[in-house]
Write a protein that holds these residues in place. Sequence first.
Motif, PDB file in Angstrom:
ATOM      1  N   PRO A 160     115.497 -31.716  16.378  1.00  0.00           N
ATOM      2  CA  PRO A 160     115.242 -32.514  17.680  1.00  0.00           C
ATOM      3  C   PRO A 160     116.264 -32.857  18.408  1.00  0.00           C
ATOM      4  O   PRO A 160     117.617 -32.904  17.877  1.00  0.00           O
ATOM      5  CB  PRO A 160     114.389 -33.850  17.203  1.00  0.00           C
ATOM      6  N   ASN A 161     116.400 -33.206  19.526  1.00  0.00           N
ATOM      7  CA  ASN A 161     117.518 -33.443  20.515  1.00  0.00           C
ATOM      8  C   ASN A 161     118.249 -34.868  20.244  1.00  0.00           C
ATOM      9  O   ASN A 161     117.660 -35.670  19.549  1.00  0.00           O
ATOM     10  CB  ASN A 161     117.113 -33.829  21.939  1.00  0.00           C
ATOM     11  N   HIS A 209     116.946 -23.739  20.186  1.00  0.00           N
ATOM     12  CA  HIS A 209     115.334 -24.343  20.237  1.00  0.00           C
ATOM     13  C   HIS A 209     114.322 -23.430  20.236  1.00  0.00           C
ATOM     14  O   HIS A 209     113.220 -23.528  20.074  1.00  0.00           O
ATOM     15  CB  HIS A 209     115.555 -25.353  21.241  1.00  0.00           C
ATOM     16  N   GLU A 252     106.704 -32.308  12.225  1.00  0.00           N
ATOM     17  CA  GLU A 252     106.455 -33.831  12.851  1.00  0.00           C
ATOM     18  C   GLU A 252     107.473 -33.955  13.786  1.00  0.00           C
ATOM     19  O   GLU A 252     107.343 -34.552  14.812  1.00  0.00           O
ATOM     20  CB  GLU A 252     106.512 -34.809  11.648  1.00  0.00           C
ATOM     21  N   ALA A 253     108.869 -33.725  13.546  1.00  0.00           N
ATOM     22  CA  ALA A 253     109.969 -34.305  14.244  1.00  0.00           C
ATOM     23  C   ALA A 253     110.493 -33.154  15.257  1.00  0.00           C
ATOM     24  O   ALA A 253     110.711 -33.696  16.339  1.00  0.00           O
ATOM     25  CB  ALA A 253     111.162 -34.600  13.293  1.00  0.00           C
ATOM     26  N   TYR A 254     110.198 -32.065  15.079  1.00  0.00           N
ATOM     27  CA  TYR A 254     110.765 -31.241  16.048  1.00  0.00           C
ATOM     28  C   TYR A 254     109.994 -30.187  16.674  1.00  0.00           C
ATOM     29  O   TYR A 254     109.798 -29.981  18.037  1.00  0.00           O
ATOM     30  CB  TYR A 254     111.704 -30.206  15.210  1.00  0.00           C
ATOM     31  N   LEU A 255     108.815 -29.521  15.838  1.00  0.00           N
ATOM     32  CA  LEU A 255     108.089 -28.624  16.643  1.00  0.00           C
ATOM     33  C   LEU A 255     106.800 -29.318  17.251  1.00  0.00           C
ATOM     34  O   LEU A 255     106.466 -28.645  18.379  1.00  0.00           O
ATOM     35  CB  LEU A 255     107.454 -27.683  15.469  1.00  0.00           C
ATOM     36  N   GLY A 256     106.234 -30.289  16.771  1.00  0.00           N
ATOM     37  CA  GLY A 256     105.287 -30.842  17.445  1.00  0.00           C
ATOM     38  C   GLY A 256     104.121 -30.090  17.017  1.00  0.00           C
ATOM     39  O   GLY A 256     103.872 -29.209  16.610  1.00  0.00           O
TER      40      GLY A 256
END
Lengths: 366, 358, 269, 291, 267
Positions: free
Chosen positions: E39-40, E212, E249-253
Motif C-alpha cells: 500500500p501507499n 501497483h 486486505e491491505a493492498y488489493l482490496g
Amino acid sequence: QQQGVGKNEILIGTIQDLSGPLAGFGKQARNGMQLRVDELNEQGSIHGRKLKLLVEDDGYDPKKAVLAAQKLVNQDRIFLMAGHLGTAQNMAAMPVQFEKGVVNFMPITAAREMYEPLHKLKYSFAATYYDQMRLALPKLVKDKQARKVCTLYQDDDFGLEVLRGAEAGLKTINMDLAEKTTYKRGATDFSSQVARMKGAGCDFVVLGTIIRETIGTIGEARKTGFSPTFLGSSAAYTDLIHKLGGKAMDGLYATMTVQNPYLDEASQPIRFWANKYKTKFNEDPTVFSVYGYSIVDWFIKAAQKAGPNLTTDSFVKTMDSISFDTDMFGAAPATYGPNKRLGSDLSRLSQIQDGKWKVISDYVKP
Amino acid sequence: MRFLFKTSYEQDIRLARHGGHVFWYSLLAAALIAAPWAASEYLLAQMTQMLIYGVVGLGLMLLAGFTGLFSIGHAAFFGVGAYTQAVLTNAGWPFPAAMAVAAALSALVGVVVGLPALRVKGIYLGIATLAFGFIVEEGFARWEKVTGGNAGLTVGAPKAFGWAADTGTSFYFVCLATAVLATLACLNLLRSPTGRAFVAIRDSEISAQSMGIHLAYYKTLSFALSAALAGLGGALYGHQIRFLSPDQFNIVQSIDLLLMVVIGGLGSLHGAFLGAIFLIGLPQAIGLFKDLLPDAIGQAPGLKAVIYGAVLIAFVLFEPMGLYGRWLKVRTWFQLFPFYRRGMFRRQKSFQKSERLR
Amino acid sequence: MMAAPATTSAPNGDVPVLRLANVESAYGPVKAIRGVSLQVRRGEIATVLGSNGAGKTTILKTISGILDPLKGTVEFKGEDITARDPADVVRRGLSHVPEGREVFPLLSVRDNLAMGAYTRTDRDAAARDLEAVFAYFPILKEREAQDAGLLSGGQQQMLAISRALMAAPELILLDEPSLGLSPKLTREIFEIVVRINRERGTTILLVEQNANMALNAADYGYVLENGRIVMEDTCAHLREKDDIKEFYLGMKQAGVRGERRWKKKKTWR
Amino acid sequence: MQFLQLVISGIAQGCIYGLIALGFVLIYKATETVSFAQGELMMLGAFAGLAALATLGLPFWLAVPAAIAGMAVFGVLLERIVIRPILGQPAFSIVMLTIGIGYVARGTITMIPSIGTETHTLAVPYKDMVWNAGGLVIAVEHVVVIAATAALCALLYAAFRYSKVGIAMQAASQNQLAAYYMGIPVRRLNGLVWGLASAVAAIAGLLLAPITFVHANMGLIGLKAFPAAVVGGFGSLPGAIVGGLVIGVVESLSGFYLPEGFKDIAAYIVVLAMLVVMPNGLFGERLRKKV
Amino acid sequence: MTGVLLSAKDLSVRFGGVLAVNGVSFDVRRGEVFTLIGPNGAGKTTVFNLISRIYQPTSGAIDFEGRPLTTQPPHRIAGLGIARTFQNIELFEHATVLHNLLIGRHTHRATGLWADMLFTPKARAAEIAAREKVERVIDLLDLQHHRDSLVAGLPYGVRKVVELARALCTEPKLLLLDEPSSGLNVEETGDMAFWIQDIQKELGITVLMVEHDMALVSRVSDRVLAMNQGEVLALGTPAEVQAHPGVVEAYLGSADDVATLRREATR
Ligand SMILES: Nc1ncnc2c1ncn2[C@@H]1O[C@H](COP(=O)(O)OP(=O)(O)OP(=O)(O)O)[C@@H](O)[C@H]1O
Ligand SMILES: Nc1ncnc2c1ncn2[C@@H]1O[C@H](COP(=O)(O)OP(=O)(O)OP(=O)(O)O)[C@@H](O)[C@H]1O
Ligand SMILES: [Mg+2]
Ligand SMILES: [Mg+2]
C-alpha cells in the motif's frame, strides 16, 4: 597639428564621478569648472579661442575611467585633462593620456602619485594629505601638549596617505602613533574603534575620515565621554560636518588649502562669487566647487601665457616657469618647474567654532 | 528554411553544424582580424575590453549558466588573476607564462571556494561567494608587500621573449587569441562528458548523482574552471588598466560580471560575449545619448545609473532569455523569412517552483 | 450493466456546466490540442480518454486558465472564462487536481488542506469538509503536521485530491487521480468520486489512464487523439466499441500483440 | 565593563542589520526571490521621511506614518509595474530586476537637484539623547531600533505562521502553479508582499536615519544584512534578528580585541564559518528532496 | 540464474517518528524480475532510496554482488552497476532526450578533463561510441521520434520511458524501476511489459521494481515481495502473494467493481 586646439576653440576634458559614491563632489567640481569656463567665454577668449569643457562620468570606477579617458583622448581628442577625481581613477587614466601627450592637469586628489614619480605631463596643485598631516600635526600636537596620538583612518588609498603623513610628522618630534584603527568605506558604526582608542588612553586623534565617518566618530566619542583633540585632513574640511553633526562637532580641527565659500562670508569677493555660483546652479558652493573653479582658472592663466601657438610642448614649457599668486580663496602661492610638479605643499589649520569653519592659522611652514 | 539531414554521429558533435555556420563564423573571424585597421583607436580599445570581459563571462557562464551555481564574488578570482599577472610580469616573467600561473592560481582559489559550495545551494551559495569576495578584497588591501595594498600596483605592457604588446593593436591581438582559445576550450568541454555532467547537476542533483556523477568533484571543477577563466581575464585586465587597486575587485564588479552573463543569456556561450558587449558598450552609448538631452537632465549626476538600471529592467521584462534569446529570434525570423509567425516565441505563462528543493 | 444514461441523471441538461468550443492551445510553436469542443452537464461525470501526449492535460490546463488558448472559448456555468486568471476561475467554483500532484512541499499537510479551502469563507463547513477528507484518507490525519514534500508518492496524491475537495467546488477537474495509488485505493478513489458526484451533485471531468475504471465511473466519454476529439458517446456505448476495447481496455487479439513484439525485436537487433 | 559596553554597541548595531535582514527574509519567504533593492527601498523610505518632515513640514509623529504608508504604496506600484509582468519566471530574473530597481532608485535620488548628492539629517525628537546606566551608555536611537525590531519581528512571524494570507504567500512561493489551482490570488499577494517589504524597509530607513544620516548611498549597509540573514537561516524571521545580533556583536568585539581589519570582514568570516558548520543557518529548515 | 545479486538484511530506517522501513530482508537473484508491492507509504520507495544510498539505513545491511553497499558513496552506485528510475520522474528538464541519455553514459566516460577540453581524437572516438550505444537504446524503446525534443515539453508517459532509457544507458546489472507503468495506458503498459521482459531476457539485466498494476506484476515478475507499514508481508510468486489474505486486505482490496457502487448510489 596639436590635438584639441582648433582655430577658435580649445577642448579640455574632465572625468568626474557623477553616478557613484562621490557623485556629490563630482558634481560640485564640474560646476566649479563650468563656471570658470563660462566666465571666460562670456568675457573673452584665450588668444581668440573659446574654451570647451567635455565631461565624462566614471562612477568612481577605474575601469570606466580608462574608457572615459580613451573616449576623451582618442575620440574627442582633448588638449588636456583637468581635475580628474580620484586616485585609482587617475592612475588608470594617465597611461592612456600620456600615450597621446595629454597633460594630466591638477587632478582632484591629494595623493602623491599625482606628481611622483616625475613625469613631464603630470601637474598637481594642492598640498597632499601626506603633506598636510606631516606639517600640521607636529605643530598642533605641541600646542596641545598631547602625549598619546592615535588615528582612525579609512581603509583605502586616501586613509593610507593620511596615516603615512601622520607617521612622518610625528617622527619629526620623536613620537609614534599609539593606536591605529580603521574602518571600511561606508561603515556606520565606530563604537569599537572609539572604545579602542579610549582604552589606549589617546588624547589626540588623527582622522583619516571624510564626512559621515568624521561625524560618526566624534559623535560616538562625545557619547562615551572620550574627548581628545580631533584633527582631520582637508577631506573633512567641508561645511557638511557642522551642518549635519551640529553642536557636537565644535572643536574639530582640519587642515585645508582653500577656504569654504560661505554665502555670508566676510570677504566680499568670495560672497559675490558664491552668490553667482548659487544663481547659476541653484545650490551652495563648496570647497570642491572652488577646486574646480581654480583648476580651470590656472589653466586659463597658463594657456594665456603660453601664447597663440598652443601645443603640449609650449604649454609644458610655460607651466615650468609659472607661479600663481594666492587667490581670493586663500590658496597658497604655487610655483612649478621642470622638477617641481606640485604647486605647493602648504596648508592651513581651521577649526569648527560655533558651527562654522574658522581659519585659525596661516600656512604652516616646516 | 534549413533542413538538416543527419547521416553520421560525427555530424552531431561537430562544432559547426552546417555550411552556414562555417560561413558566418569565418566572416566574423575575418572582421575581428581586420578590426585594428578598420576601427578607430577608441573603438578598438573598447573591443579589447569586451574581449577581456568575454573571457571572464565564459567562466561565469560555465558556472552559472551550465552548472547552475551563482557566484556573487567572481571579482575575487578576477582580482587574483590580475594581481598574479602584475606581480609576475613586474618580476620579468614572460606574459604567457604569467597568464598560465594567474589562471592556475585563480583556479586554486576557486577550488577553495568550491568547497563550501558542495554543501550549500541557491542564495546560500550566493552569499558564501559574496562573503568570500569581501575577504579576498580585504586580502588585496592587507597584503601590502605583494599587492601594494591600497596604494595600488602598476602593471606594464605584456612582454615576452623580446616582443612587447605595447600598442593598442598588438594588445588587441593578444586578447583576441586568448578569447578564441578560451571559447574553443569551453565549446569542447560542453560537447563532452564533463560539460554534460555540469548540465546534469544544474537540472537535477539527485539524478545526476544516481547517474554516477560525483557532485563534489564536478562542482569544484566547475568552480575551478570558472575561476581560471576569470583569472585569465583578470590577467589581461591588469595589462589593460595598468593600475590595480583592491577596490577594483569589489562587490560592484562582481555584480557587474553576473549581470553581464544574465543579460547575455544564461546557458549559451554566445551570451558571454554578447553580455560583454553590453556591459562595455552601454555606458558609452549612454554617454553619447545624454549629450542630446537638455542639460538639466543630461548633465545631472546619477543619470547614468538611472539609464543603466532602466535598461536592465527593460531587459528582464522584455527579453528574459537575454541578448542571445533576442538573437535567436532574429535569426529564426530570417531563416523562416516569409513564414515567421508572431506567436512563435510568444511568452507562455510560466510558473515559479521552489528551487529550495532541487 | 450501466446505470441510467447520462442525460437523465443530469438535473438540468440544457445549460452545461462546462463548454469548450473549438479550443486550440499550443506550447510555443507546438500545437497540443486543435479544435476541441466538449461539454459537461451539471451533475455529470465526463471522462476524456487518450493515449500519451494526446493533449488531455492540455485541455484541463486550458480550462482552468493555466494556458491561454489560441482560439476558441471556454464557458463555465454559461460565463466566458477563456484565458481568465486561474485564481479567478477557481473562485467561480472550479477546482483542479493537477497531473503530478503539485503539493506545497514545505507546508504541513494541514496547511496544504487549508490552502485548498483558500477561497472559502464558510469556516464551519470547511471544518466539516476537513473531517470528511480525513475520514476518506486517515493517513493524512496521522501525518497532519508533516511537511507534504516528505509524504510518499501515493500519500501526496491523496493530499492533492483532498485539497481539491476542500474547495467544495461545483466542478472538479481530475487529472489521473489514481496515479501511483494502490489497487485498493484506486478503487476507493473512484468510489469517493462517484459518491461526491451523487451526494453533492458535484460535476466531474475526469482524465484517467485506467480506462476501465474511468468508463465505469463516468457517464459520458470523449476520445482524444493527437489533440483532436475523434469519438464521443455515453460510456455505456463506448465500452462496446471495438477500438475502445482494443486500445483502451486492453482486450486485444493475441495476433496483433505478437506482431508488435516481433517488430520491436527486429529494430533492436 | 568595557566588554559589556561593546556587547551593547554590538547589539544595537546588530538590530540594524537584523531589521534590514527582516526585509530580505520577508521577500524570500513569500516569493523565494532575493531582493537586492531592499537597501535602496530603505534609502527611499528615509528620503520619504525627510520629505514629509522637512519639505512638507509635517510634525514628526505624522511624518513617520506618512512616509511608511507612502513607501507601502510605492512598493505596491513597483510590483504592479515592473515585477508582475515577469511573475512566474525563474526567481533569478526577479533578482536581476531588483538590482536594476536599485540602480534606478539610487540614480533618481541622486538626480534631484541640490538634494540628491547631499547628506541630510532627519530631525527626530530623540536625537543625540543618551541613556546612562551605571557607566554603560546607550543612545536612545539604538533603543528605539531594538524595540521596533523586536515588535516588527514578532508581528511578521505571527502573520506568516498563523494567518491564512501568510501561509498562502508561502504556498505561492513553493509552488506557484499549485497556488493558482487553489485559487490563491498569487498576483495580489505578490503586490501585498512588496508593499509590506517596502514598508518594512521604510521603517528601517527611518530608524537608521538619525544614526547614519540620509544619503543616496545609505542602502549599502544592506550588504551586511545579507550575512545576517544567512547566519540566521534565510527563510526564518527570528533567524534574521538573531543573525543580525550575532554579526553585530562579533563585529563589535573583533573590532576591539582582534587586529585591525578584522572588524570589516568579521561578518563575512562568520557567515563562511556558519555555512561550513551549519549550511542552513541557525534557524533554517533542513531541506531534503524526497524522491 | 545463479546466485544472489543483491541482498538486504534486516533493513530499517526511521524518519523522526515514522519507521518507514522496519526489519526488511530479501534477496534478489541474478537474472530475475523481483517486484515490491504494498500500500501507499509502505516503504517501497524508501527501500530503493536505501539501495541507491540516498538514505542511510538506521540499521541493517545491503550487499551487492557479495560486497557491502552501505559504505559506498551515492555516486559510486551507478558505477557498481545499479541504475534506477524515480517515482516522480527526475530528468534533466532543460536538456534534450539525447542529452539525457548521454548523461546516462557518464560512468563509462573514457576521457579526462584535458582530453575533453582539447577534444582529442580519443575523446572524439569515445563520443561517437557513446552515441552509438545511446542510439541502440533509443531504438529499443522507440524514442527516435523524441530524440531531439526538450524533456520539459514531453508528455508524462514519454518521460517515464526516457527515464527507463537513461537508466539503461548506464548498462546496469541491476535496474531499479519505481512504478514504471504509472501514467501509462493499457497499451503502453503492455509495451512496458515487453520492454521489461526484453531487458531481463535479452540484456540479462536483473530488475527490481515497485509497481501497483497487478496485471503487469503478474506478467513479468518472477517473485513478488509485499510490504506493509515498513514490514514484509509476504514473499513468493505473483500468484502466491496475490492470494495472501494480508495482501488482499491491505493492498488489493475486495474485488467489487466500481459499477456496483454506482448502482447503489443511484438507487
Ligand atoms: N510544456 C510543454 N512544452 C512543449 N510541449 C508540450 C508541453 N507540455 C505538453 N506538450 C506537448 O503537448 C502535447 C499534449 O500534452 P499533454 O500533456 O496534454 O498530454 P496528455 O494527454 O496529458 O499525456 P499524458 O497521458 O502523458 O499525461 C504533447 O505532444 C506534448 O509533447
Ligand atoms: N525523508 C523522509 N522524511 C520523513 N518521512 C519520510 C521520508 N521519506 C519517506 N518518509 C515516510 O516513509 C513512509 C514510506 O514512504 P515511501 O515513499 O517509501 O512509500 P512507498 O511505499 O513508496 O509509497 P507509494 O506507493 O505511495 O509511493 C511514508 O509514510 C513517508 O511519509
Ligand atoms: Mg497528462
Ligand atoms: Mg513510492
